[in-house]
Write a protein that holds these residues in place. Sequence first.
Motif, PDB file in Angstrom:
ATOM      1  N   ILE A 133       0.675  -1.045  -0.396  1.00 27.59           N
ATOM      2  CA  ILE A 133       0.324  -0.143   0.117  1.00 27.59           C
ATOM      3  C   ILE A 133       0.984   1.037   0.130  1.00 27.59           C
ATOM      4  O   ILE A 133       2.734   0.453   0.458  1.00 27.59           O
ATOM      5  N   ARG A 134       0.559   2.247  -0.471  1.00 31.65           N
ATOM      6  CA  ARG A 134       1.186   2.951  -0.397  1.00 31.65           C
ATOM      7  C   ARG A 134       1.105   4.489   1.034  1.00 31.65           C
ATOM      8  O   ARG A 134      -0.285   4.081   1.304  1.00 31.65           O
ATOM      9  N   THR A 135       1.887   4.935   1.691  1.00 30.69           N
ATOM     10  CA  THR A 135       1.630   5.863   2.168  1.00 30.69           C
ATOM     11  C   THR A 135       1.020   7.032   2.244  1.00 30.69           C
ATOM     12  O   THR A 135       0.543   7.444   2.600  1.00 30.69           O
ATOM     13  N   SER A 136       0.500   7.588   0.553  1.00 30.34           N
ATOM     14  CA  SER A 136       0.431   8.608   0.573  1.00 30.34           C
ATOM     15  C   SER A 136      -1.472   7.995   0.452  1.00 30.34           C
ATOM     16  O   SER A 136      -3.111   9.241   1.554  1.00 30.34           O
ATOM     17  N   ASP A 137      -1.825   7.337   0.388  1.00 28.68           N
ATOM     18  CA  ASP A 137      -3.224   6.702   1.075  1.00 28.68           C
ATOM     19  C   ASP A 137      -4.026   7.050   2.362  1.00 28.68           C
ATOM     20  O   ASP A 137      -4.506   7.032   2.560  1.00 28.68           O
ATOM     21  N   LEU A 138      -3.365   6.843   3.123  1.00 32.09           N
ATOM     22  CA  LEU A 138      -2.965   7.010   4.885  1.00 32.09           C
ATOM     23  C   LEU A 138      -3.128   8.471   4.314  1.00 32.09           C
ATOM     24  O   LEU A 138      -3.357   9.525   6.098  1.00 32.09           O
TER      25      LEU A 138
ATOM     26  N   ASP B 262       9.812   9.035  -8.259  1.00 34.06           N
ATOM     27  CA  ASP B 262       8.887   9.824  -7.653  1.00 34.06           C
ATOM     28  C   ASP B 262       9.113  11.171  -7.163  1.00 34.06           C
ATOM     29  O   ASP B 262       9.473  11.027  -5.857  1.00 34.06           O
ATOM     30  N   ILE B 263       8.989  11.839  -7.904  1.00 31.18           N
ATOM     31  CA  ILE B 263       9.789  13.324  -7.036  1.00 31.18           C
ATOM     32  C   ILE B 263       9.167  14.028  -6.181  1.00 31.18           C
ATOM     33  O   ILE B 263      10.026  14.931  -5.271  1.00 31.18           O
ATOM     34  N   PRO B 264       7.761  13.673  -6.472  1.00 35.16           N
ATOM     35  CA  PRO B 264       6.911  14.927  -5.202  1.00 35.16           C
ATOM     36  C   PRO B 264       7.612  13.935  -3.578  1.00 35.16           C
ATOM     37  O   PRO B 264       7.334  14.844  -3.077  1.00 35.16           O
ATOM     38  N   MET B 265       7.664  12.302  -3.551  1.00 35.26           N
ATOM     39  CA  MET B 265       8.225  11.783  -2.398  1.00 35.26           C
ATOM     40  C   MET B 265       9.775  12.471  -2.055  1.00 35.26           C
ATOM     41  O   MET B 265      10.322  12.450  -1.042  1.00 35.26           O
ATOM     42  N   ARG B 266      10.703  12.113  -3.461  1.00 37.22           N
ATOM     43  CA  ARG B 266      11.850  12.733  -3.156  1.00 37.22           C
ATOM     44  C   ARG B 266      11.925  14.150  -2.539  1.00 37.22           C
ATOM     45  O   ARG B 266      12.846  14.623  -1.877  1.00 37.22           O
TER      46      ARG B 266
ATOM     47  N   LYS C  17      13.628  11.047   2.023  1.00 40.54           N
ATOM     48  CA  LYS C  17      14.064   9.850   1.674  1.00 40.54           C
ATOM     49  C   LYS C  17      14.000   8.221   1.495  1.00 40.54           C
ATOM     50  O   LYS C  17      13.525   7.395   0.828  1.00 40.54           O
ATOM     51  N   GLN C  18      12.284   8.629   2.407  1.00 40.53           N
ATOM     52  CA  GLN C  18      12.145   7.390   2.124  1.00 40.53           C
ATOM     53  C   GLN C  18      10.354   6.958   1.559  1.00 40.53           C
ATOM     54  O   GLN C  18      10.108   7.750   0.490  1.00 40.53           O
ATOM     55  N   SER C  19      11.055   5.612   0.322  1.00 40.11           N
ATOM     56  CA  SER C  19       9.725   5.115  -0.278  1.00 40.11           C
ATOM     57  C   SER C  19       8.248   4.767   0.590  1.00 40.11           C
ATOM     58  O   SER C  19       8.225   5.209   1.070  1.00 40.11           O
TER      59      SER C  19
END
Length: 564
Positions: free
Chosen positions: A140-145, A196-200, A204-206
């Motif tokens: 699952i993606r961190t962004s889902d939370l 994944d530029i927005p997360m970078r 550092k976490q995926s």
Amino acid sequence: MKDIQVDVLVVGSGNGGMTAALSSHILGAESVMIIEKDKCYGGTSAMSGGGVWVPCNRYAKAAGAADSLDEAFSYLRETIPREDTSDEMLRTYLKYAPEMIDFLHKNSDVRYESLAEYPDYFSSATGAKFGHRSMEPAPIRTSDLGEQFRYQNAPNPMIKVFDRLQFTQQELHLLMGQLPGWLTIVAREFIKYILDIPMRIKGKQSRRLTMGAAGIARLRLSLLKRDIPLHLNTKLLDLILKDGRVVGVRAERNGTPLIIRAKMGVILAAGGFEHNQDLRVEHLARPTNAQWSAGSRCNTGDSLLAAKRIGAATRLMNSAWWTNTVSVPGESYPRLSIFEKSLPGNYVIDSSGKRIANESQNYMSFIKELHSKHIDSNSNEPYHMIFDSTHRKNYIVGPLFPGKMWPDFLIPKSYFKNGFLSKENSLSALANTIGVDAKALAETVKQVNEYAEIGKDRDFGRGDSAYDRYYSDPTVKPNPCLAPLAKPPFYAMKLDAGDFGTMGGMVIDGQARVLTSSGDPIPGLYATGNCAMGILTTYPGPGSTLGPAMTFGYLAAKHLTGSA
């Protein structure tokens, strides 16, 4: 003092607690609340591999796996002592665990994937299977939370590759043994990570979550969609009794006392006592040290002690969910040492310079053998994993990536300063550095080299079982678990007799009700997870703690809502 009223109160936010809260709400409880002592939610569950051992689950059936509950019961009955767990409790678990998975699949965002090739840990026992009894959470993606992910407990350091990427158990199996396809997996995830530029920009976490982190994230997402509150920094102090029934708790949130009243019941799911050194010394086998535990540091036995004060009975207090751990300098928690000690050319010795047991057997059994050989008057600690430059070049060992990718000059100097890692050009020098008898170490190495050549471990049978060979190198012949230790320099990494939680706790029945010493249920009080007594006490397969925690959390919800 603040006074709060809810239908159901759950203490603890791991897999068991979240499943209990979610199930209670789905089954009709209008107001459900979770309180969590830590500043983050998820407990040890979020730090774990996330596996759930459930025979005949929906995902295994969809994959066409051949299994039956009778076969699973035969397997459990042969591998779990009757004095540990009754037939009734085993059958209750086997009956309701698949039902619990179906229930969550139909009513929440919880999703699992069947582990097709992960064998039961006692693979020669009657009814054992070589796969499809354990599941792992679907990624699952961190962004889902959204912002809620900031408050989720971090995975164990061993789970994050390069301290950034997370892989599934199936992917890690390929990575650890560098089996066909592993480079493709790493390249795929690394490219996705870079792009994944927005997360970078954020860190550092995926974005991708796997294993225990994914399991907790899916449960938390399901709770959020139902507006079930989860309060952090809230410590249980005492249970409140009225006319013999538990009607709520006294707690403390950020230093402020409060009373939370629970109309239907209180479900305790707050973990074990692994970080309470006094309780460890009182109950557990030696050697024992809270610093070796990979369980959540907030697990100090609060709910267990509160329940005992009102008459709850306890069982199995002398055991834990044992595993080797390695305490890496600078890391927040010990790493579980499950994979590397199974790979060929890595052997575990005690203070005498001799091997302890079959290094490739399941981690629970290995530590039980270690404890059986420990004598307080003549301690056999410290323990070390020993390996040579060939093993160092080709395999992961603790925090060390293979030498062909990560040469020795990149190893932090702190690893050598405190004795965590030792390196010498001869076995005698290595023995002197780590404080073991040089002749005994030389004899041990001579023996393992002979066993590697003939393909048979005459001392401990390493490589004889299917589970032994799961984490091995199939390119190594004639035994994929055995390789010589011959080429200098030689290495030793300090190993601890650790755990990822304690096993003993409140006695419960098949509806997760907490019982007194006379066998009577305490009305209004339920327990699940590591604060309750263990069910699958020998750890018969991957996920033997989370499976019962979730199942008995579900059964508690069924009973207190009148849905049983």
